[in-house]
Design an enzyme around this catalytic site. Structure first.
Site, PDB file in Angstrom:
ATOM      1  N   GLN A 170       3.714  -0.828  45.571  1.00 23.90           N
ATOM      2  CA  GLN A 170       4.218  -1.972  46.343  1.00 23.90           C
ATOM      3  C   GLN A 170       4.162  -1.660  47.838  1.00 23.90           C
ATOM      4  O   GLN A 170       4.684  -0.633  48.289  1.00 23.90           O
ATOM      5  CB  GLN A 170       5.665  -2.280  45.913  1.00 23.90           C
ATOM      6  CG  GLN A 170       6.267  -3.503  46.571  1.00 23.90           C
ATOM      7  CD  GLN A 170       5.573  -4.811  46.173  1.00 23.90           C
ATOM      8  OE1 GLN A 170       5.312  -5.055  45.013  1.00 23.90           O
ATOM      9  NE2 GLN A 170       5.277  -5.634  47.162  1.00 23.90           N
TER      10      GLN A 170
ATOM     11  N   ASP B 130      -4.499  -4.008  42.278  1.00 25.29           N
ATOM     12  CA  ASP B 130      -4.348  -4.763  43.519  1.00 25.29           C
ATOM     13  C   ASP B 130      -5.699  -4.952  44.213  1.00 25.29           C
ATOM     14  O   ASP B 130      -5.807  -5.768  45.132  1.00 25.29           O
ATOM     15  CB  ASP B 130      -3.411  -4.007  44.475  1.00 25.29           C
ATOM     16  CG  ASP B 130      -2.083  -4.718  44.674  1.00 25.29           C
ATOM     17  OD1 ASP B 130      -1.977  -5.905  44.292  1.00 25.29           O
ATOM     18  OD2 ASP B 130      -1.155  -4.101  45.226  1.00 25.29           O
TER      19      ASP B 130
ATOM     20  N   LYS C  12       7.450  -9.039  38.781  1.00 28.67           N
ATOM     21  CA  LYS C  12       6.238  -8.484  38.166  1.00 28.67           C
ATOM     22  C   LYS C  12       6.588  -7.870  36.819  1.00 28.67           C
ATOM     23  O   LYS C  12       5.896  -8.091  35.823  1.00 28.67           O
ATOM     24  CB  LYS C  12       5.605  -7.426  39.079  1.00 28.67           C
ATOM     25  CG  LYS C  12       4.850  -8.022  40.249  1.00 28.67           C
ATOM     26  CD  LYS C  12       4.492  -6.996  41.307  1.00 28.67           C
ATOM     27  CE  LYS C  12       3.883  -7.691  42.524  1.00 28.67           C
ATOM     28  NZ  LYS C  12       3.764  -6.846  43.706  1.00 28.67           N
TER      29      LYS C  12
END
Ligand code: NDP
Length: 299
Positions: free
Chosen positions: A98, A121, A54
Site C-alpha cells: 500500500q 498493482d 481490499k
C-alpha cells in the site's frame, strides 16, 4: 443532451461476480485458491480503509487474503525481507504494498523487489516496460478499470481520439498506453499543456486524472464525448462547511450536459479499482499455474 451515466458501482459488482465465478471454478476443478497479500506500513487512515476494503472484497470473491500490518518505523530491510517471503510463498499469487510508504522507505526499491508475476498493482518496472511495449503485463488497476468501462460502453475504441489529462505513473501514463493498445489516437496533457481547453475539446474520450476539483468545465468537452473522471477530491460540503464531500476533476453538471457518457464521483472509476485488483490476482494465479487466463478481465 443528457449524458448516459456510467455506473461504476454496478459495473464493479459485475466484475467482482465474474471473478468470484472463475475463482469457484479454480477451486473445484483444480483445488487452487488465489491468494492476495497486502502490506501496510504505518497507520495512515485512508490507507487503512483501503486495505480493509481490499481484504473484505478479496474474501467475498472466494480468495485468500493475507494482511501484513507493519509499524510505521519498520526498517526498509525488514519490508524487503517480507516481500521476499511473499515472493516465495506459493499460496500468494498477488502482492500489493500500500502506497504511500513512510519517508524513510525507498518506495521504488520495495515495488521493484516484488516478483513481477505477483505485482498485481502493475507498478513494477518490468510490468511498466511490458505494457509500454505492448506485451502481456499486469496492468495498474485504476486505468484497467477505466479501459473496461470504455470497452463496455463503446465496444471497439479503434480510431477514437483520446485525451488523458495527467501523466502520473499510476494513472495517466498507463491509461494512455492502454488506449494506444486499443488503437486510439492518444494525447497526454499535463500542467504545461498549452490551451488545454482546445486539446480537451478534440477528445472523443476524455480521461481526467489530475487531482483538482472540478477543473474541467462543460465547454471543454466535445458534444457527445465520453468523459472518464478519475479524480477523487475531498471538498467542503456546500450546505455545511463542517462536512466534506467527494468530487471529481470534472465539473459534473456542466460536463454531463454536453457529454454522451460520463462517470460520476463517487460511484464511477473508484469502485473499479479494487474490482480490477481482484481480476489481476485471478490473472496472476492462472498464469502461475499455466491455466487459461480469465476472459474480459485483462487488457
Ligand atoms: P498526480 O498528482 O500524481 O498527477 C497529477 C497530474 O495532473 C500530473 O501529471 C500533473 O501534471 C497534472 N496536472 C496538475 N495540474 C494540472 C493542470 N492545471 N492542468 C493539467 N494537468 C495538470 O495524481 P494521480 O495521477 O495519482 O491522481 C490523479 C487523481 O486521480 C487524484 O484526484 C487521485 O486522488 C485520483 N485517483 C483515483 C483513483 C481511483 O481509484 N479512482 C486511483 C488513483 C488516483 P505535471 O506532471 O505536469 O505536474
Amino acid at each position: 443532451m443528457a449524458a448516459t451515466i456510467i455506473d461504476g458501482k454496478a459495473f464493479a459488482a459485475r466484475v467482482r461476480g465474474q471473478v468470484a465465478e472463475q475463482v469457484a471454478v479454480l477451486r473445484t476443478a483444480h483445488g487452487i485458491v488465489p491468494g492476495l497479500a497486502v502490506v501496510l506500513v504505518g497507520q495512515d487512515p485512508a490507507s487503512q480503509v483501503y486495505v480493509r476494503n481490499k481484504g473484505t472484497q478479496t474474501v467475498e470473491a472466494g480468495m485468500a487474503s493475507f494482511e501484513h500490518k507493519l509499524d510505521v518505523a519498520t526498517p526498509q530491510a525488514e519490508i524487503l525481507a517480507l516481500v521476499a517471503r511473499l515472493n516465495a510463498d506459493p499460496a500468494v499469487h498477488g502482492i500489493l504494498v500500500q502506497l504511500p510508504l513512510p519517508a524513510h522507505v525507498d518506495a521504488a526499491a520495495v515495488i521493484n523487489a516484488i516478483d513481477p508475476a505477483k505485482d498485481v498493482d502493475g507498478f513494477h518496472i518490468s510490468n511498466v516496460g511490458l505494457l509500454g511495449t505492448g506485451q502481456k503485463a499486469l496492468v495498474p488497476c485504476t486505468p484497467l478499470g477505466c479501459l473496461m468501462m470504455l470497452r463496455d460502453h463503446h465496444g471497439d475504441l479503434s480510431g477514437m481520439d483520446a485525451v488523458v489529462v495527467g501523466r502520473s505513473n499510476i494513472v495517466g501514463k498507463p491509461m494512455a498506453q492502454l488506449l494506444l493498445g486499443d488503437s486510439c489516437t492518444v494525447t497526454i496533457a499535463h500542467s504545461r499543456t498549452r490551451d488545454l481547453r482546445e486539446v480537451c475539446r478534440r477528445a472523443d474520450i476524455l480521461v481526467a486524472a489530475v487531482g483538482r476539483p472540478g477543473m474541467i468545465p462543460g465547454d471543454w468537452v466535445k458534444p457527445g464525448a465520453t468523459v472518464i473522471d478519475v479524480g477523487i477530491n475531498r471538498v467542503p460540503h456546500p450546505d455545511d462547511p463542517a462536512r466534506t464531500r467527494l468530487v471529481g476533476d470534472v465539473d459534473f453538471d456542466s460536463c454531463a450536459a454536453v457529454a454522451g457518457a460520463i462517470t460520476p464521483v463517487p460511484g464511477g472509476v473508484g469502485p473499479m479499482t479494487i474490482a480490477c485488483l481482484l481480476a489481476n490476482t485471478l490473472t496472476a494465479c492462472c498464469r502461475a499455474h499455466g491455466l487459461a487466463e480469465p476472459t474480459g478481465l485483462t487488457a
